[in-house]
Scaffold this motif. Sequence first.
Motif, PDB file in Angstrom:
ATOM      1  N   ALA A 201       0.824  -1.212   0.000  1.00 49.26           N
ATOM      2  CA  ALA A 201       0.000   0.000   0.000  1.00 49.26           C
ATOM      3  C   ALA A 201       0.853   1.254   0.000  1.00 49.26           C
ATOM      4  N   THR A 202       2.121   1.105  -0.451  1.00 43.54           N
ATOM      5  CA  THR A 202       3.039   2.246  -0.409  1.00 43.54           C
ATOM      6  C   THR A 202       3.730   2.461  -1.749  1.00 43.54           C
ATOM      7  N   GLN A 203       4.422   3.604  -1.855  1.00 36.81           N
ATOM      8  CA  GLN A 203       5.299   3.926  -2.976  1.00 36.81           C
ATOM      9  C   GLN A 203       6.671   4.294  -2.441  1.00 36.81           C
ATOM     10  N   GLY A 204       7.668   4.057  -3.222  1.00 39.90           N
ATOM     11  CA  GLY A 204       9.023   4.419  -2.851  1.00 39.90           C
ATOM     12  C   GLY A 204       9.488   3.627  -1.642  1.00 39.90           C
ATOM     13  N   GLY A 253       5.762   7.516  -0.266  1.00 37.13           N
ATOM     14  CA  GLY A 253       4.424   7.921   0.122  1.00 37.13           C
ATOM     15  C   GLY A 253       3.441   6.782   0.100  1.00 37.13           C
ATOM     16  N   ILE A 254       2.230   7.040   0.474  1.00 38.23           N
ATOM     17  CA  ILE A 254       1.150   6.066   0.412  1.00 38.23           C
ATOM     18  C   ILE A 254       0.751   5.914  -1.056  1.00 38.23           C
ATOM     19  N   ALA A 255       0.432   4.744  -1.439  1.00 40.42           N
ATOM     20  CA  ALA A 255       0.093   4.512  -2.849  1.00 40.42           C
ATOM     21  C   ALA A 255      -1.302   5.044  -3.151  1.00 40.42           C
ATOM     22  N   PRO A 256      -1.477   5.804  -4.249  1.00 41.62           N
ATOM     23  CA  PRO A 256      -2.795   6.297  -4.638  1.00 41.62           C
ATOM     24  C   PRO A 256      -3.732   5.110  -4.899  1.00 41.62           C
ATOM     25  N   PHE A 265      -3.992   8.247 -10.515  1.00 43.88           N
ATOM     26  CA  PHE A 265      -3.400   9.583 -10.382  1.00 43.88           C
ATOM     27  C   PHE A 265      -2.107   9.460  -9.611  1.00 43.88           C
ATOM     28  N   CYS A 266      -1.342  10.510  -9.665  1.00 45.35           N
ATOM     29  CA  CYS A 266      -0.033  10.551  -9.019  1.00 45.35           C
ATOM     30  C   CYS A 266       0.850   9.389  -9.462  1.00 45.35           C
ATOM     31  N   THR A 285      -0.976  11.211   3.544  1.00 41.72           N
ATOM     32  CA  THR A 285      -1.804  11.647   2.415  1.00 41.72           C
ATOM     33  C   THR A 285      -0.930  11.814   1.170  1.00 41.72           C
ATOM     34  N   GLN A 286      -1.560  11.557   0.038  1.00 44.52           N
ATOM     35  CA  GLN A 286      -0.948  11.852  -1.262  1.00 44.52           C
ATOM     36  C   GLN A 286      -2.003  12.546  -2.108  1.00 44.52           C
ATOM     37  N   SER A 287      -1.710  13.784  -2.494  1.00 43.14           N
ATOM     38  CA  SER A 287      -2.691  14.622  -3.187  1.00 43.14           C
ATOM     39  C   SER A 287      -2.127  15.077  -4.532  1.00 43.14           C
ATOM     40  N   GLY A 288      -3.007  15.055  -5.530  1.00 42.67           N
ATOM     41  CA  GLY A 288      -2.581  15.521  -6.855  1.00 42.67           C
ATOM     42  C   GLY A 288      -3.779  15.814  -7.734  1.00 42.67           C
ATOM     43  N   PHE A 289      -3.501  16.223  -8.942  1.00 35.57           N
ATOM     44  CA  PHE A 289      -4.565  16.468  -9.908  1.00 35.57           C
ATOM     45  C   PHE A 289      -5.009  15.154 -10.534  1.00 35.57           C
ATOM     46  N   ALA A 290      -6.319  15.033 -10.693  1.00 36.63           N
ATOM     47  CA  ALA A 290      -6.860  13.801 -11.267  1.00 36.63           C
ATOM     48  C   ALA A 290      -6.439  13.607 -12.717  1.00 36.63           C
TER      49      ALA A 290
END
Length: 334
Positions: A201-204, A253-256, A265-266, A285-290
């Motif tokens: 459930a993660t990234q990096g 970060g947390i995986a989108p 996204f992201c 949190t991980q926030s970005g544009f859809a």
Amino acid sequence: MSFGGPQWPQEPQQGGQQGYGQQPRQGGQQDGQQGYGPQPGQGWGQPHGYGPQPGQGPAPDPFPGAQSGGTTPDWGALADASASRNRRKRWLVIGGGALAALVVGAIVATAVVASGKKNDEAKNGGAPTGSASATAEPTPEPTFSSVAPPPPPNPKDYISDPKKDKAPLSAEGLFPGKKLTMNKRPYRKGATASTTDCTAATQGGLGAVLKKNGCQRVLRATYVRDGVAITVGVAVFPSESAALKAKNQATGGIAPLAGAGVRDFCRATVCLRRSNSVGRYAYFTQSGFADGRKVTKADKPIFQASDDLGTFAFNQIYARGRAQASAAAGAPGE
């Protein structure tokens, strides 16, 4: 970065009431009226003589009619005078007896009433007075325990200790409903997920950090608003210290989480990542544009959405501790 995260009545006086032993006047007798028997300075009539008194003319005949016919007395008149005197004596005797009877009756009545009053007072404790007796028992003052009551349970204790943190935990329970509103800004909920494979459930490098600190589960949910997508993830640890270490060591970060109307996204772009912790929980949190655009420092909606979802995650975790503390406070034996 950190998110924002309670104051004896007187006995009535009987006006005009006659006191005990006082008798009403008999037969309508008025004050100053003479009673039975001779009055002061008076006898029972003037004394009678058989001749004139010094300095006086002829004395009146004490036996009228007795001198007219010679020396024979008028026996009828004498009998009438004697009967009159006898009647007067009888009335005096009767009147005196009646008066004595009245006096005796008054004394007896007074004694009876006084005795009854004493009996009543002995039975009922006497009539109340306007002030407390000097020998009366004082009213006890209230007493208070010198032992302070125990403080209410602290909600944070229940989200920091796994032995107390026993309430069910699920993604739908942690992220309920179909939408949420923070600061008057509505967000629609997309997909949710829960896994014990924390690295998945993660990234990096976040997966390795979670695993090293004993991550037990990760719960995620995605929300969208006005073209901005945010995934919030909550990782559960065996202790508060472990969660704090994971927050401080966080990288990646947390995986989108896509799905339920939200596309990927992201991925291969620049997004805003944040981390924090409370109790034995770390949240990210991980926030970005859809649509995949890169996020810059000028993109206020991205930072605003990240703040809203981070505050929401903190509130939900703390509410879990508060509910368990409240239940424990109301349980018997606590």
